[in-house]
Design a protein around this motif. Sequence first.
Motif, short mmCIF file in Angstrom:
data_model
loop_
_atom_site.label_atom_id
_atom_site.label_comp_id
_atom_site.label_asym_id
_atom_site.label_seq_id
_atom_site.Cartn_x
_atom_site.Cartn_y
_atom_site.Cartn_z
N PRO A 538 38.35 47.57 33.06
CA PRO A 538 37.83 46.89 33.98
C PRO A 538 37.69 48.08 35.21
N LEU A 539 36.75 47.72 36.05
CA LEU A 539 36.40 48.76 37.24
C LEU A 539 37.18 48.16 38.40
N LEU A 540 37.05 46.84 38.88
CA LEU A 540 37.59 46.48 40.11
C LEU A 540 38.01 44.96 39.48
N SER A 572 40.20 26.83 56.95
CA SER A 572 41.38 27.35 56.11
C SER A 572 40.84 28.73 55.57
N THR A 573 41.68 29.64 55.49
CA THR A 573 41.32 30.90 55.00
C THR A 573 42.04 31.51 53.86
N TYR A 574 41.33 32.08 53.03
CA TYR A 574 41.80 32.68 51.82
C TYR A 574 41.46 34.25 52.06
N THR A 575 42.73 35.12 51.65
CA THR A 575 42.55 36.57 51.58
C THR A 575 42.32 36.92 50.29
N PHE A 576 41.17 37.87 49.90
CA PHE A 576 40.86 38.35 48.74
C PHE A 576 41.23 39.90 48.51
N THR A 577 41.80 40.11 47.37
CA THR A 577 42.15 41.63 47.13
C THR A 577 41.08 42.17 46.02
N LEU A 578 40.40 43.24 46.30
CA LEU A 578 39.96 44.00 45.08
C LEU A 578 40.64 45.41 44.64
N THR A 579 41.19 45.42 43.51
CA THR A 579 42.01 46.53 43.00
C THR A 579 41.11 47.34 42.22
N ASN A 580 41.12 48.71 42.24
CA ASN A 580 40.52 49.62 41.58
C ASN A 580 41.67 49.98 40.30
N GLU A 581 41.33 49.51 39.05
CA GLU A 581 42.54 49.83 38.02
C GLU A 581 42.04 51.20 37.47
N THR A 582 41.12 51.83 37.79
CA THR A 582 40.70 53.15 37.30
C THR A 582 41.29 54.38 38.02
N ALA A 583 41.24 55.58 37.52
CA ALA A 583 42.12 56.82 38.04
C ALA A 583 41.06 57.32 38.96
N VAL A 584 39.61 56.90 39.31
CA VAL A 584 38.50 57.43 40.07
C VAL A 584 38.14 56.44 40.93
N ALA A 585 37.88 57.21 42.26
CA ALA A 585 37.23 56.18 43.24
C ALA A 585 35.89 55.31 42.75
#
Length: 1018
Positions: A538-540, A572-585
């Motif tokens: 996965p990338l993000l 009503s608000t949800y906060t979403f998170t994008l996580t970079n699972e790779t070792a590069v930007a």
Amino acid sequence: MKRLLLAIALLAPLAASGQLASPFTFYVHDPTGATPDIPLPAAYQLTATPVGGSNSTVLRMVNSSQDTVYFVSALMSTGAASLAANPNFSVTGLFADETLAPSGDLLFTVNFTPSVVGSITGFLNIEFQIQQNGCSFTDSANPCPSGSANVSSMTGTATSPLLTLSYQTAAGPLVLLPSGASPLNFPNTSLSATSTITFTLTNQTAVDTTAPAISLPSVNQNVPSAFELDISAVPTTIAAGQSANFNVTFAPGQVGYANGILQVGSNSYPIAGEGVAGTGASSLQISYTDSTGVLRFPQAATPISFGQLLPGAGANVALTFSVTNPATSSGSVTVSSVAVSGPAFSLASAPAAPIVIAPGASIVFSAIFTPTSAGDFTGSLSIGSVQFSLDGVGAAISSPFSFYLHDTTGKTPDTPFPSTYQVAETPVGGATPTVLKMVNSSQNTVYFISAIMSNGATSLVTNPNFTVTGLFADETLPPGGDLLFTVNFAPQTAGTTTGFLDVQFQIQQNGCSFTSSVNGCPSGQANVSTLTGTATSPLLILSYQSASGPVVLLPSSAAALNFPDTSLSATSTYTFTLTNETAVAATIPPISLPAVNLNEPGAFTLDTSTLPATIAGGGSANFSVTFAPGQTGYTNGILQLGPSSCTATVTASPFLSTCYPIAGEGIIVAAVDALLITYTNSTGVSTSPQAATPIAFGQLVSGSGSNVELKFYLTLNPNASQTSVDVPSITVSGAAFSLLDLPALPVTIPSQTVTFKVVFTPTSSSNFTGTLSIGGRTFSLIGGGVPSPFPGATITLGAPPIGSDQQATLSVQLSPPLTSASVLTLMLQFAPSVQDAAATTDSAIAFGTGGEQLTLNLPAGATTATYADASGKQQSGIPFQTGTTAGTITFSLFYLGSQIYAQPFKINPAPVQILSVQASRESPNLVVTIKEGYDNTYSASQLTYTFYDTSGNVIGTTFKHDESAAFQQLFFNDNTGGGLFSLQSIFPLVTGDVTQVGSVTVGVTNQVTQTTASATFQ
């Protein structure tokens, strides 16, 4: 059309009528349309035709008289004045008992079918009646005059036959002629016997000839044939001077006369035979009822068909037979046995043998077809000495569907879906959709139970790395019907993954039911294709914060992420998170909330203000989505990550566009939530606003004085528990926004209906925002003001001035030239000078392209506007029609809904215009017709008629008649045709001869002056 009846007296007596002449004109007609019709000559040469052959000439007959004519008949006879039919000719088609109005026509065919060699002439004769002076085609007390005529003599040369057909009689061979009036009769034949005639085809030429197709076409699709054909001895080619034999057998299964047709090439030969009662079983009447309840009478020559049936599960077809000894029989009949032979065939309820059937009595039993496998089955049914063949088909249960790869954009055509398919590489957490089109390519209605992506070709266990969405279950498809569904590759772990697309279905046949457990339709399952995809790392990863911690979201999920139920006056608000699972930007993809329905505002807002452009290896970033409902009820949305539509793969980016369904429900909590708020725009379209989406007023030209009004409606929500809502205040904020028609506040709903308007009037060229507050509920407002790029617009006529009934043109000029391309709207409005509300519609006043609105194109640097004509070509001369009503046409230019220029053009009142006038003698009447005229003042009144003899001398005095009331009725009663009119005046003769009247001058007067026109009598 207005008709006026007047009478004049002429001195000379009427001329006597002569003998009736043919009212028809005849043409040789090509039914393919490749060549035009040509007049039929008095003597017509037909193409040479071999004896036993046929040559057809299609004729078109036109009523070229002014009277209605009854066409009695057409006949090819042996002489010009004879009524004896020529046996070498026939007439087919609409050749008798037809009524033709003036200019009416019909087609019939003259067939040359020679029976002897040589030159043969036939005479086409017709009979007719002509309707005149109130006579009747059907009343013998007042019959119409009748006549007959010889149309043409038609001559053809009959050549020696290519092939002759003969059969053997006791006196020797006898040659048969096609299409004979009398059939070839087989000997009377017992129901337990057959009779066979051997036919011979002889090649009379000196060259080899291909044997023609030989068949026994059905005489009646619902009645089995009593004849059988055996052409096994007929070669492909019959040598010169040689012959070939074939047999036709008469095998009756019923008492009585049976007809048939022997077809040899293009020639037809009628055949017949009579089944006669013998002794024993051959004297019985045998019938059966099929599965649809239709009664059938079998013939021994034709197998009794049980149709096609899917084998298995005990499926069968039963035919119920009835065997009757006629009441007129001389005694009882004993049937030795009733039996069937052949696999898959059986009997039910058959009486024990021997069976004695008394006169007037019957026995009933069933013959049953139960296929155990796919294939053709044959058998026989024996009722004593009478035998019938049986046949049925066990059908293979194969997939009734064809599958295709489908491009939803329509850019590429559908292609067959292969049995193995490679899906594009997809990162874990991403999704790759494959859209499939499924077509029912069978001849039966099919119930599509479901499609699944399984772990094996015969497995029903779903593969978690694949999903199926769309119309993938519980659909009924007729033959040729189709549907779309999508197979989504949404891998959860890295590596190669294989899934199997399986479908389940039922096939409807033989009266089965998709829903009945008693008579259910056969079902089947098929593996369509094996799909393999490679899942990359996965990338993000997208997750959101729940009460129990972060939850990872998978794209294209069947279940939406539900926001909490939310008050219409809250969010009503949800906060979403994008996580970079790779070792590069990793670059953050575009994030959006695409519209689910373009006609409805969304209830969700997106805030990506804290997102960076990239996320470092192992890092994360947050954004939020807020649910702000303005209406009660469930609302859907889509959270999209990626630059294109959420069903497309973006190859130019390392991130695949994916979508995540979201949803929320607006509920009533506070008292003000019980308000149901809607608004309509200037076109009357109603919208239910959501607090999350600004209410848009569009763009207007600033400083033009133009504005946009939205009308709001406040009612009580029918789902609310309370019976009323108090609204203490309604306010609007923001420059350029204002309230109009506001009710006295506070107000209670529903004690009164509350409506008001919000008006947007931009005063400068900029974007404007504002807020509408209704009690405790708020809605954002947006609108734009733009400068007019057309300060020097003008409208010029191509050829001024304009008058009624003109095809005129205008052009639109601009100064200075535009710096960028733009679009204008040109509107046409008409105000009549005729002072009556009913006279304001003249449908002919319109642009040449139709309608009263036209889009103008303005390329960069242009000084003249253009429009696209019917061929798509840009034109600067704008055509329009002026109609036939006096008044003023105003042309107005609009930019972004604002009027920037207007120019009126006047059409002055004018005398009546008589465009076409005709005069005809229709003894004993004179008929004067103004076929087309117009009065743009709607004030036509007096009519005048002056008649002249053939030397130009006035006959009597000028007739005058005031028709003001009739014209008023025409112009002011549901009139959309402007000042157009047509008028016919009929003058019956008291005495005299209509041929002495040579011409007439007709005059029409309106408020301007009198107009006259003349015509010569024809």
